[in-house]
Design a protein around this motif. Structure first.
Motif, PDB file in Angstrom:
ATOM      1  N   LEU A  77      56.031  41.054  33.810  1.00 11.33           N
ATOM      2  CA  LEU A  77      55.314  40.760  35.050  1.00 11.33           C
ATOM      3  C   LEU A  77      56.230  40.295  36.168  1.00 11.33           C
ATOM      4  O   LEU A  77      55.845  40.311  37.341  1.00 11.33           O
ATOM      5  N   ALA A  78      57.461  39.929  35.841  1.00 18.07           N
ATOM      6  CA  ALA A  78      58.434  39.560  36.871  1.00 18.07           C
ATOM      7  C   ALA A  78      58.719  40.734  37.803  1.00 18.07           C
ATOM      8  O   ALA A  78      59.122  40.546  38.951  1.00 18.07           O
ATOM      9  N   HIS A  79      58.466  41.950  37.328  1.00 21.47           N
ATOM     10  CA  HIS A  79      58.680  43.165  38.133  1.00 21.47           C
ATOM     11  C   HIS A  79      57.432  43.567  38.901  1.00 21.47           C
ATOM     12  O   HIS A  79      57.414  44.621  39.538  1.00 21.47           O
ATOM     13  N   ALA A  80      56.378  42.759  38.818  1.00 26.94           N
ATOM     14  CA  ALA A  80      55.111  42.958  39.532  1.00 26.94           C
ATOM     15  C   ALA A  80      54.522  44.363  39.356  1.00 26.94           C
ATOM     16  O   ALA A  80      54.156  45.014  40.324  1.00 26.94           O
ATOM     17  N   PRO A  81      54.411  44.843  38.099  1.00 26.94           N
ATOM     18  CA  PRO A  81      53.754  46.149  37.913  1.00 26.94           C
ATOM     19  C   PRO A  81      52.271  46.014  38.246  1.00 26.94           C
ATOM     20  O   PRO A  81      51.710  44.920  38.193  1.00 26.94           O
ATOM     21  N   ARG A  82      51.645  47.114  38.617  1.00 29.69           N
ATOM     22  CA  ARG A  82      50.207  47.119  38.896  1.00 29.69           C
ATOM     23  C   ARG A  82      49.516  47.908  37.802  1.00 29.69           C
ATOM     24  O   ARG A  82      49.952  48.989  37.429  1.00 29.69           O
ATOM     25  N   PHE A  83      48.446  47.344  37.294  1.00 28.29           N
ATOM     26  CA  PHE A  83      47.660  47.980  36.248  1.00 28.29           C
ATOM     27  C   PHE A  83      46.291  48.322  36.815  1.00 28.29           C
ATOM     28  O   PHE A  83      45.772  47.589  37.653  1.00 28.29           O
ATOM     29  N   GLU A  84      45.729  49.433  36.376  1.00 29.91           N
ATOM     30  CA  GLU A  84      44.404  49.846  36.822  1.00 29.91           C
ATOM     31  C   GLU A  84      43.431  49.765  35.658  1.00 29.91           C
ATOM     32  O   GLU A  84      43.801  50.012  34.515  1.00 29.91           O
ATOM     33  N   GLN A  85      42.188  49.409  35.977  1.00 36.05           N
ATOM     34  CA  GLN A  85      41.150  49.413  34.956  1.00 36.05           C
ATOM     35  C   GLN A  85      40.917  50.854  34.508  1.00 36.05           C
ATOM     36  O   GLN A  85      40.932  51.763  35.327  1.00 36.05           O
ATOM     37  N   GLU A  86      40.729  51.048  33.234  1.00 35.12           N
ATOM     38  CA  GLU A  86      40.470  52.373  32.683  1.00 35.12           C
ATOM     39  C   GLU A  86      39.205  52.308  31.846  1.00 35.12           C
ATOM     40  O   GLU A  86      38.937  51.289  31.210  1.00 35.12           O
ATOM     41  N   PRO A  87      38.451  53.390  31.826  1.00 38.25           N
ATOM     42  CA  PRO A  87      37.239  53.391  30.999  1.00 38.25           C
ATOM     43  C   PRO A  87      37.631  53.368  29.519  1.00 38.25           C
ATOM     44  O   PRO A  87      38.503  54.127  29.088  1.00 38.25           O
ATOM     45  N   PRO A  88      37.032  52.466  28.730  1.00 36.68           N
ATOM     46  CA  PRO A  88      37.388  52.409  27.313  1.00 36.68           C
ATOM     47  C   PRO A  88      36.822  53.593  26.546  1.00 36.68           C
ATOM     48  O   PRO A  88      35.783  54.147  26.903  1.00 36.68           O
ATOM     49  N   LEU A  89      37.531  53.971  25.501  1.00 36.14           N
ATOM     50  CA  LEU A  89      36.987  54.923  24.539  1.00 36.14           C
ATOM     51  C   LEU A  89      35.985  54.145  23.686  1.00 36.14           C
ATOM     52  O   LEU A  89      35.985  52.914  23.698  1.00 36.14           O
ATOM     53  N   PRO A  90      35.113  54.820  22.944  1.00 39.66           N
ATOM     54  CA  PRO A  90      34.133  54.092  22.131  1.00 39.66           C
ATOM     55  C   PRO A  90      34.804  53.085  21.195  1.00 39.66           C
ATOM     56  O   PRO A  90      35.800  53.396  20.545  1.00 39.66           O
ATOM     57  N   VAL A 132      32.804  40.480  24.536  1.00 40.55           N
ATOM     58  CA  VAL A 132      32.736  41.731  23.777  1.00 40.55           C
ATOM     59  C   VAL A 132      34.161  42.266  23.714  1.00 40.55           C
ATOM     60  O   VAL A 132      34.989  41.937  24.578  1.00 40.55           O
ATOM     61  N   PRO A 133      34.497  43.065  22.716  1.00 43.16           N
ATOM     62  CA  PRO A 133      35.882  43.533  22.575  1.00 43.16           C
ATOM     63  C   PRO A 133      36.421  44.229  23.830  1.00 43.16           C
ATOM     64  O   PRO A 133      37.590  44.078  24.178  1.00 43.16           O
ATOM     65  N   GLU A 134      35.562  44.974  24.526  1.00 45.98           N
ATOM     66  CA  GLU A 134      36.009  45.711  25.707  1.00 45.98           C
ATOM     67  C   GLU A 134      36.453  44.790  26.835  1.00 45.98           C
ATOM     68  O   GLU A 134      37.208  45.203  27.714  1.00 45.98           O
ATOM     69  N   ASP A 135      36.000  43.533  26.825  1.00 49.46           N
ATOM     70  CA  ASP A 135      36.425  42.576  27.854  1.00 49.46           C
ATOM     71  C   ASP A 135      37.930  42.330  27.806  1.00 49.46           C
ATOM     72  O   ASP A 135      38.541  41.978  28.824  1.00 49.46           O
ATOM     73  N   LEU A 136      38.545  42.494  26.645  1.00 48.48           N
ATOM     74  CA  LEU A 136      39.967  42.202  26.518  1.00 48.48           C
ATOM     75  C   LEU A 136      40.806  43.065  27.450  1.00 48.48           C
ATOM     76  O   LEU A 136      41.738  42.561  28.087  1.00 48.48           O
ATOM     77  N   THR A 137      40.492  44.331  27.559  1.00 52.25           N
ATOM     78  CA  THR A 137      41.265  45.216  28.437  1.00 52.25           C
ATOM     79  C   THR A 137      41.053  44.836  29.898  1.00 52.25           C
ATOM     80  O   THR A 137      42.009  44.771  30.674  1.00 52.25           O
ATOM     81  N   ARG A 138      39.812  44.544  30.278  1.00 50.23           N
ATOM     82  CA  ARG A 138      39.535  44.145  31.668  1.00 50.23           C
ATOM     83  C   ARG A 138      40.281  42.855  32.003  1.00 50.23           C
ATOM     84  O   ARG A 138      40.940  42.757  33.053  1.00 50.23           O
ATOM     85  N   LEU A 139      40.211  41.869  31.116  1.00 50.73           N
ATOM     86  CA  LEU A 139      40.892  40.600  31.358  1.00 50.73           C
ATOM     87  C   LEU A 139      42.409  40.777  31.379  1.00 50.73           C
ATOM     88  O   LEU A 139      43.105  40.150  32.183  1.00 50.73           O
ATOM     89  N   PHE A 140      42.928  41.654  30.525  1.00 50.37           N
ATOM     90  CA  PHE A 140      44.361  41.953  30.526  1.00 50.37           C
ATOM     91  C   PHE A 140      44.793  42.469  31.899  1.00 50.37           C
ATOM     92  O   PHE A 140      45.777  42.004  32.469  1.00 50.37           O
ATOM     93  N   VAL A 141      44.060  43.428  32.436  1.00 52.60           N
ATOM     94  CA  VAL A 141      44.416  44.013  33.735  1.00 52.60           C
ATOM     95  C   VAL A 141      44.332  42.956  34.836  1.00 52.60           C
ATOM     96  O   VAL A 141      45.248  42.823  35.654  1.00 52.60           O
TER      97      VAL A 141
END
Length: 123
Positions: free
Chosen positions: A61-74, A9-18
């Motif tokens: 990503l060489a700087h090892a940033p951390r990303f958090e899951q966020e609730p998607p907008l509709p 589903v489209p919303e999976d893209l953000t989860r997989l990105f994180v």
């Protein structure tokens, strides 16, 4: 997390990105984009194509940033095109992506308007 997991589903893209970003997997992040995708980054510019997007993410990503899951907008879906977005933490603007359904039913990003925070911005 499977490195070959597809966005069903489209919303999976953000989860997989994180998940992939936090694992330092630039190739996995780039695999979430169509071959000719366009990312509105760096500020005022564009990164075009999966290979260039992978190179960009290798650098980020060489700087090892951390990303958090966020609730998607509709999500808005019209046929095989979807518009996804998430609200930024500071409440200003938003991140938005256009995704396209692939022949196998999975989704990939076509356009990406990210919000990037640089660690040295002084804020």
């Amino acid at each position: 997390m499977s490195p070959n997991e597809k966005a069903l589903v489209p919303e999976d893209l953000t989860r997989l990105f994180v998940e992939r970003s936090n694992a330092g997997d630039a190739a996995g992040v780039a695999a979430l984009y169509e071959e000719d995708a366009v990312m509105a980054y760096p500020p005022g510019g564009q990164t075009v194509g999966r290979a260039a997007i992978q190179a960009l993410w290798e650098s980020v990503l060489a700087h090892a940033p951390r990303f958090e899951q966020e609730p998607p907008l509709p999500t808005l879906i019209s046929g095989n095109i979807a518009l996804t977005s998430t609200p930024p933490r500071d409440g200003a603007g938003a991140r938005a992506q256009v995704a396209r359904r692939q022949a196998d039913g999975s989704w990939l990003r076509v356009l990406d308007q990210p919000e990037f925070v640089t660690p040295t911005d002084g804020s």
